[in-house]
Design a protein around this motif. Structure first.
Motif, PDB file in Angstrom:
ATOM      1  N   GLU A   1       0.826  -1.203   0.000  1.00  0.00           N
ATOM      2  CA  GLU A   1       0.000   0.000   0.000  1.00  0.00           C
ATOM      3  C   GLU A   1       0.861   1.254   0.000  1.00  0.00           C
ATOM      4  OE1 GLU A   1      -3.971   0.651   2.338  1.00  0.00           O
ATOM      5  OE2 GLU A   1      -2.342   1.492   3.557  1.00  0.00           O
TER       6      GLU A   1
ATOM      7  N   ILE B   1      -4.992  12.849  -8.486  1.00  0.00           N
ATOM      8  CA  ILE B   1      -5.263  11.723  -9.386  1.00  0.00           C
ATOM      9  C   ILE B   1      -5.851  10.548  -8.621  1.00  0.00           C
ATOM     10  CG2 ILE B   1      -4.182  10.029 -10.924  1.00  0.00           C
ATOM     11  CD1 ILE B   1      -2.012  12.173 -11.481  1.00  0.00           C
ATOM     12  N   ALA B   2      -5.246  10.222  -7.481  1.00  0.00           N
ATOM     13  CA  ALA B   2      -5.646   9.059  -6.678  1.00  0.00           C
ATOM     14  C   ALA B   2      -5.557   9.459  -5.211  1.00  0.00           C
ATOM     15  CB  ALA B   2      -4.736   7.865  -6.971  1.00  0.00           C
TER      16      ALA B   2
ATOM     17  N   GLU C   1      -6.789   8.390  -2.371  1.00  0.00           N
ATOM     18  CA  GLU C   1      -6.812   7.445  -1.264  1.00  0.00           C
ATOM     19  C   GLU C   1      -5.587   6.539  -1.291  1.00  0.00           C
ATOM     20  OE1 GLU C   1      -8.198   5.242  -4.793  1.00  0.00           O
ATOM     21  OE2 GLU C   1      -8.563   7.252  -4.013  1.00  0.00           O
TER      22      GLU C   1
ATOM     23  N   VAL D   1      -3.692   3.163  -1.708  1.00  0.00           N
ATOM     24  CA  VAL D   1      -4.010   2.143  -2.700  1.00  0.00           C
ATOM     25  C   VAL D   1      -2.905   1.088  -2.729  1.00  0.00           C
ATOM     26  CG1 VAL D   1      -2.910   3.492  -4.550  1.00  0.00           C
ATOM     27  CG2 VAL D   1      -4.638   1.767  -5.133  1.00  0.00           C
TER      28      VAL D   1
ATOM     29  N   VAL E   1      -0.466  -1.257  -4.719  1.00  0.00           N
ATOM     30  CA  VAL E   1       0.140  -1.123  -6.042  1.00  0.00           C
ATOM     31  C   VAL E   1       1.115  -2.264  -6.298  1.00  0.00           C
ATOM     32  CG1 VAL E   1      -0.083   1.394  -6.084  1.00  0.00           C
ATOM     33  CG2 VAL E   1       1.979   0.358  -5.124  1.00  0.00           C
TER      34      VAL E   1
ATOM     35  N   PRO F   1       2.417   0.736 -12.692  1.00  0.00           N
ATOM     36  CA  PRO F   1       1.003   0.763 -13.090  1.00  0.00           C
ATOM     37  C   PRO F   1       0.702  -0.121 -14.296  1.00  0.00           C
ATOM     38  CG  PRO F   1       2.075   2.869 -13.550  1.00  0.00           C
ATOM     39  CD  PRO F   1       3.017   2.080 -12.711  1.00  0.00           C
TER      40      PRO F   1
ATOM     41  N   ASP G   1      -5.258  -0.365 -12.528  1.00  0.00           N
ATOM     42  CA  ASP G   1      -5.575   1.045 -12.270  1.00  0.00           C
ATOM     43  C   ASP G   1      -4.943   1.912 -13.354  1.00  0.00           C
ATOM     44  OD1 ASP G   1      -5.994   3.588 -11.254  1.00  0.00           O
ATOM     45  OD2 ASP G   1      -5.505   3.036  -9.194  1.00  0.00           O
TER      46      ASP G   1
ATOM     47  N   ARG H   1      -5.477   5.239 -13.674  1.00  0.00           N
ATOM     48  CA  ARG H   1      -5.632   6.663 -13.366  1.00  0.00           C
ATOM     49  C   ARG H   1      -4.365   7.479 -13.606  1.00  0.00           C
ATOM     50  NH1 ARG H   1      -8.202   6.434  -7.437  1.00  0.00           N
ATOM     51  NH2 ARG H   1      -6.747   4.667  -7.353  1.00  0.00           N
ATOM     52  N   VAL H   2      -3.214   6.966 -13.224  1.00  0.00           N
ATOM     53  CA  VAL H   2      -1.980   7.727 -13.419  1.00  0.00           C
ATOM     54  C   VAL H   2      -1.704   7.929 -14.904  1.00  0.00           C
ATOM     55  CG1 VAL H   2       0.532   7.638 -13.161  1.00  0.00           C
ATOM     56  CG2 VAL H   2      -0.933   7.134 -11.208  1.00  0.00           C
TER      57      VAL H   2
END
Length: 233
Positions: A147, A159-160, A162, A164, A166, A212, A217, A219-220
């Protein structure tokens, strides 16, 4: 409008399984170009160039740049002696990717560094690296997950926002932060620096220590593609 063109730096390796051949090849894990495509961009591979001075010409044709993960940065690049666990140098790639980073920053091109790419971004800004740390690499060829928590008020937090989980696979990390960079995420379990960025609202320069392209995910990468489209328009 056409989709933004996203350049991704590549490995230069001897390909063992290349038909009947074993010869040098510019390679990139498929997760990178697939992630760019899923995020709405067009992906183009950027092999190392024998003349790093051509980086400015390459960058001028792109809408954004991704510096991909890969081998350890040669310690001489940040004034250190090699640790016994540091891998062999990839000097051609180091020179090329540092030239790409410098060219992108000079013209304000949106830039994302992934794992090694984040480390090179820090080195390009005069920072240093921890050459070996434990606990961020799974079994050989298998991504570990842990995390990370974004720092409030940063680009990454927008962008993110919270914490997360990874995918990660690295044994090195940022040590002394480069000039002009700020920390934008840390690992929740041990505080390892997991993301850096150039602060401010005038551009997109972000490095993430995780991968990523090995997860779901987007988002990035989507944020990079959106920044590329906005800068072009």
């Amino acid at each position: 409008m056409s989709q933004p063109l996203i350049g991704i730096s590549t490995y230069l390796e001897s390909a063992v399984h290349w038909g009947v051949w074993q010869q040098p090849a510019a390679l990139l894990p498929a997760g990178y170009h697939r992630l760019v495509q899923r995020a709405g961009g067009l992906a183009v591979m950027l092999p190392p160039d024998d003349a790093p001075t051509s980086a400015a010409s390459v960058v001028s044709r792109l809408d954004a740049l991704v510096i991909a993960g890969g081998p350890d940065v040669e310690p001489v690049r940040y004034g250190a002696e090699p640790h016994e666990r540091t891998g062999p140098p990839a000097r051609e790639r180091d020179a090329w990717e540092l030239a790409l980073i410098e060219a992108a920053i000079a013209v304000g091109l949106p830039l994302l560094g992934i794992c090694r790419g984040m480390q090179l971004l820090n080195v390009a800004h005069g920072g240093t690296l921890v050459q070996h740390l434990e606990g961020h690499v799974g079994p050989p060829g298998v991504f570990e997950h842990h995390e990370v928590k974004p720092v409030p008020g940063t680009l990454l937090a927008r962008i993110a926002p919270e914490a997360v989980s990874v995918p990660t696979y690295h044994h090195q990390a940022v040590d002394r932060l480069g000039e002009g960079l700020v920390v934008s995420a840390r690992a929740t379990r041990d505080g390892t620096l997991e993301a850096v960025e150039v602060p401010g609202d005038t551009g997109f320069v972000l490095g993430v220590q995780w991968h990523p392209e090995a997860g779901e995910d987007v988002r990035v990468m989507r944020a990079l593609v959106d920044a590329a489209a906005a800068a072009r328009d």
